[in-house]
Design an enzyme around this catalytic site. Structure first.
Site, mmCIF file in Angstrom:
data_model
loop_
_atom_site.group_PDB
_atom_site.id
_atom_site.type_symbol
_atom_site.label_atom_id
_atom_site.label_comp_id
_atom_site.label_asym_id
_atom_site.label_seq_id
_atom_site.Cartn_x
_atom_site.Cartn_y
_atom_site.Cartn_z
ATOM 1 N N GLY B 40 36.743 12.318 13.043
ATOM 2 C CA GLY B 40 35.151 12.785 13.510
ATOM 3 C C GLY B 40 35.037 12.558 14.979
ATOM 4 O O GLY B 40 33.902 12.757 15.465
ATOM 5 N N CYS B 249 30.256 39.069 -6.262
ATOM 6 C CA CYS B 249 30.791 40.099 -5.147
ATOM 7 C C CYS B 249 30.810 41.254 -5.759
ATOM 8 O O CYS B 249 31.467 41.532 -6.893
ATOM 9 C CB CYS B 249 32.062 39.296 -4.703
ATOM 10 S SG CYS B 249 33.010 40.653 -3.726
ATOM 11 N N CYS B 252 34.862 42.257 -5.990
ATOM 12 C CA CYS B 252 35.784 41.505 -6.884
ATOM 13 C C CYS B 252 35.091 40.962 -8.229
ATOM 14 O O CYS B 252 35.849 40.200 -8.979
ATOM 15 C CB CYS B 252 36.596 40.734 -6.290
ATOM 16 S SG CYS B 252 36.109 39.097 -5.748
ATOM 17 N N CYS B 274 32.442 39.339 -0.774
ATOM 18 C CA CYS B 274 33.139 38.313 -0.512
ATOM 19 C C CYS B 274 33.088 38.221 1.115
ATOM 20 O O CYS B 274 33.511 39.144 1.700
ATOM 21 C CB CYS B 274 34.421 38.284 -0.824
ATOM 22 S SG CYS B 274 34.742 37.641 -2.660
#
Lengths: 260, 294, 235
Positions: B40, B249, B252, B274
């Site tokens: 980080g 979606c 799909c 998506c």
């Protein structure tokens, strides 16, 4: 003399040089709990240098500054780590700048300005932070409907009051003020002074107030120091310094006040 | 191959593998190793001029160039898609300068360079996800001074991060930050996850893959090593939440993914699909179908 | 000793640095004492140094020479050399002062101005206000003024706020600087009664009253300050 009431801050022979030029020289004083000390003098007299040094914002060239921590230990400021010093500055101390923009975050709301110190010490409950901020806005006479407004939409006096709330929200024991009423209209000054006076009394705050305005010193402080050319030339009870000034420069200062 | 391509091939052949010279790669690798050692923490590095403008992923490209080898298989996505201009140009860049294989399948890639998304398909140990980062400093919104933000990181003075979240709630009634949502890495450094949607924040937490972040213009590299703890900042009474979508979606039928809005005509027609094109294609190939296809 | 307040050989002069360091003698050889239950009045014409003596006792003026002993907290304090914090402590616990003019504090209500010294001494705000209200009533201060800041009051009204503020705390020594100057006869009488009560309580009072009636009514002794002024010039 009460010895069971030790000083909150002890400054011994504080000196700060800017190269060859004197910022302030050989300044010593004790500040006691609940006491307001005014530092007066004209521009360039070293009073702001002194304030910056004792508030840890500037490293001094020589001398010691000790502060009595909450566990009653007297600690040398210069011997502290930066982390400790900064923690002290945002919890147990406050600093009120002459220009509120220097002490506020202008791009976030009034509520966030007040709440920041709480979040900095780990508070993570939005509702409670907001409640505390709201309470403090009320205490400094800012309307509750202004809590989500940015300081940019506030008047100078409101900004200064907001800055005070932001500093006092963590219950500091010592507040440094640099010309807290400078740049404000006289009527706004009076309101601010009265507010400050009330808060200092209610909270039992100690304060070091730098001002060139003797009326401010008279109203807020019990003791004062007069500075000239970086040195303290007169010190004592505020009443006495103003009513019976001894040093030529202090006499000049006092006699220069306009009477209305 | 025509003669023009052959000529270009010769010119490119004078470039080192993956464009950067080996000294530069070593410098970047040192920065990457340090960033992995201090999860980080933003490690400064001597970012190079790349043959593409800042903002087109120069940081990510340098990180990828420093870690890629001849056996790697590279996938590049932009907003989840393999077929946008930025993704294609970076993919081509590495095809030409390294000759490595490229793929659009998340599971097949050993290195995935990304802008704005983490793939929906869970990553596995051994994979490396390289993020393109525009502004690596999460504190900058409130503190513009670099000297001050460095000190704030060093002393863990992160109260100001919550000021930003406080402002959101005060203004919108909830935390309205939806991307670049700040996280705390391994309980120490507050880090900007790059402008990914906060939907992807939970994927960063204890991810088996290595996550590397490169900011070219800002000259910073940071990392989230595999299995590292990544916590999104929040308030007790306003806990962190990811976006929820009303419909699955349209192509799909997936209902656990991040969706993009696609305008389909000039009469207000639109659909949600998506954002991860590979995930969507794979699902469709497996026989899943949304309302649009059904 | 029964002397609550004892001045010995006190002198005062002002050095005017802005006037080429001219030295302005005020008083010299000031020696007298005030006992508990006694009211001593400083006499002499205007400019003789009466107010200066009060201000030295209270600590507003520095002392050139001599001693100003005050019985404080079971011992004695010399106000001529006491440091600022000790002076503040003496003022809070031992020494009260009713000045001629009220230094008005913006926005603070008259009743709170009067109650403030009690609050500082630890009395609860409500109780302190109640006592201030009783005293205001006694001084015939119109009730509609109580909650207003005194800055806009008439001289007499301001003076009554000031008197209430000074008389409320029960301090062993009380200094009075022309407290009746702008009062009418009725209210002057109230103040005379209040002074008598303080005396009966054993308070030591030192005052300046240019009004002969009041002076005669309250004074146990009158000290002519003129001789101290002469002594100062001669010195």
């Amino acid at each position: 003399m009460q010895d069971n009431d030790p000083p909150l801050m002890r400054v011994v022979n504080l000196t700060h040089m800017y190269g060859d030029r004197i910022g302030c020289r050989d300044v010593s004083f004790d500040l006691y709990p609940g006491e307001v000390l005014a530092v007066v003098g004209e521009s360039g007299s070293g009073k702001t240098t002194l304030l910056n040094c004792v508030s840890g914002r500037q490293q001094c060239s020589a001398g010691t500054i000790s502060y009595r921590m909450r566990d009653r230990r007297l600690q040398d400021l210069n011997a502290m780590s930066e982390a400790e010093r900064r923690f002290l500055m945002r919890t147990d101390w406050g600093f009120v700048h002459q220009n509120p923009a220097d002490g506020l975050r202008m791009n976030v709301s009034a509520g966030a300005n007040v709440g920041e110190r709480l979040m900095a010490v780990g508070q993570r409950h939005y509702g409670r932070i907001r409640e505390t901020a709201d309470d403090w806005l009320g205490r400094v006479e800012i309307g509750h409907d202004r809590i989500d407004d940015r300081p940019g939409t506030f008047s100078g006096g409101m900004r200064q009051r907001l800055q005070i709330a932001r500093n006092l929200v963590t219950g500091p024991r010592l507040v440094f003020m640099d010309e807290p009423t400078g740049g404000l209209d006289v009527s706004v000054q009076a309101r601010l002074l009265d507010l400050l006076r009330g808060l200092v009394d209610d909270l039992g705050l100690s304060a070091i107030v730098v001002t060139h305005d003797l009326a401010v010193a008279r109203l807020l402080s019990q003791r004062m120091m007069v500075m000239k050319d970086g040195q303290v030339i007169e010190t004592g009870l505020t009443d006495r310094v103003l009513d019976d000034p001894q040093a030529p420069y202090t006499q000049l200062l006092v006699s220069s006040i306009l009477q209305v | 191959m025509n003669s023009l391509d052959a000529g270009r091939e010769q010119v490119i052949a004078t470039y080192n593998f993956a464009y950067l010279d080996e000294q530069t790669k070593r410098m970047i690798r040192r920065a990457i190793l340090k960033s992995i050692a201090v999860p980080g923490y933003q490690v400064p590095f001597a970012s190079r001029e790349m043959p593409m403008p800042y903002g087109w992923g120069t940081g990510g490209v340098q990180v990828t160039a420093a870690i890629i080898g001849p056996d790697d298989r590279l996938k590049v996505i932009d907003q989840g898609a393999d077929d946008t201009t930025n993704a294609i140009s970076i993919r081509k860049f590495f095809e030409r300068t390294t000759g490595v294989e490229t793929t659009t399948l998340t599971a097949d890639a050993s290195i995935i360079q990304t802008r704005h998304r983490i793939p929906e398909t869970p990553l596995t140990a051994g994979q490396i996800l390289v993020f393109q980062v525009p502004i690596p400093e999460p504190l900058r919104f409130l503190e513009p001074r670099e000297t001050e933000t460095r000190t704030m990181h060093a002393l863990e003075e992160y109260g100001v991060m919550h000021v930003k979240l406080y402002e959101d709630i005060a203004r919108h009634g909830h935390i309205a930050t939806t991307y670049a949502y700040p996280v705390k890495v391994e309980g120490r450094y507050v880090t900007d996850p790059s402008p990914t949607p906060k939907f992807d924040n939970p994927k960063m937490h204890r991810n088996p893959a290595l996550q590397l972040f490169g900011a070219g213009r800002e000259m910073r590299i940071y990392a989230i090593p595999p299995w590292t703890e990544v916590v999104s900042l929040d308030f007790e009474d306003h806990p962190f939440e990811v976006q929820a979508f009303e419909r699955p979606c349209a192509l799909c039928g997936a209902d656990d993914v991040f969706l993009d809005e696609v305008i389909t005509d000039d009469r207000g027609g639109r659909m949600f699909v998506c954002s991860d094109t590979d995930h969507c294609n794979t699902r469709q190939a497996e026989g899943h179908a949304g309302e649009q296809e059904a | 000793m029964t002397q609550r307040l004892l001045l010995t050989g006190v002198s005062k002069s002002f050095t005017l640095h802005l006037r080429d360091g001219v030295i302005l003698p005020v008083v010299g050889g000031v020696s007298f004492g005030v006992e508990g239950g006694e009211c001593v009045v400083l006499g002499g014409q205007s400019g003789a140094g009466k107010s200066s003596i009060l201000k030295m006792v209270y600590g507003n003026y520095g002392v050139g020479a001599g001693q100003i002993l005050i019985g404080h907290s079971g011992g004695q304090v010399d106000m001529a050399v006491a440091d600022a914090r000790l002076v503040m402590q003496v003022r809070q616990q031992t020494l009260g002062y009713v000045s001629q003019f009220l230094r008005a504090i913006p926005r603070v209500a008259a009743i709170d101005v009067a109650a403030e010294p009690l609050v500082r001494a630890g009395v609860a705000a409500g109780a302190a206000r109640k006592r201030a209200a009783e005293l205001f009533a006694r001084l015939n201060l119109p009730e509609r003024l109580w909650s207003l800041p005194p800055a806009t009051f008439s001289g007499g009204e301001q003076q009554r706020v000031n008197i209430a503020r000074g008389f409320l705390p029960d301090l062993p020594v009380l200094l009075l600087d022309e407290p009746t100057a702008s009062l009418d006869a009725r209210n002057r009488q109230v103040v005379i009664d209040m002074i008598a009560e303080k005396k009966a309580n054993g308070t030591a009072l030192l005052g300046i009253f240019h009004d002969a009636d009041v002076r005669d009514a309250v004074a146990d002794r009158i000290i002519d300050v003129s001789r101290f002024a002469t002594a100062a010039v001669a010195a």
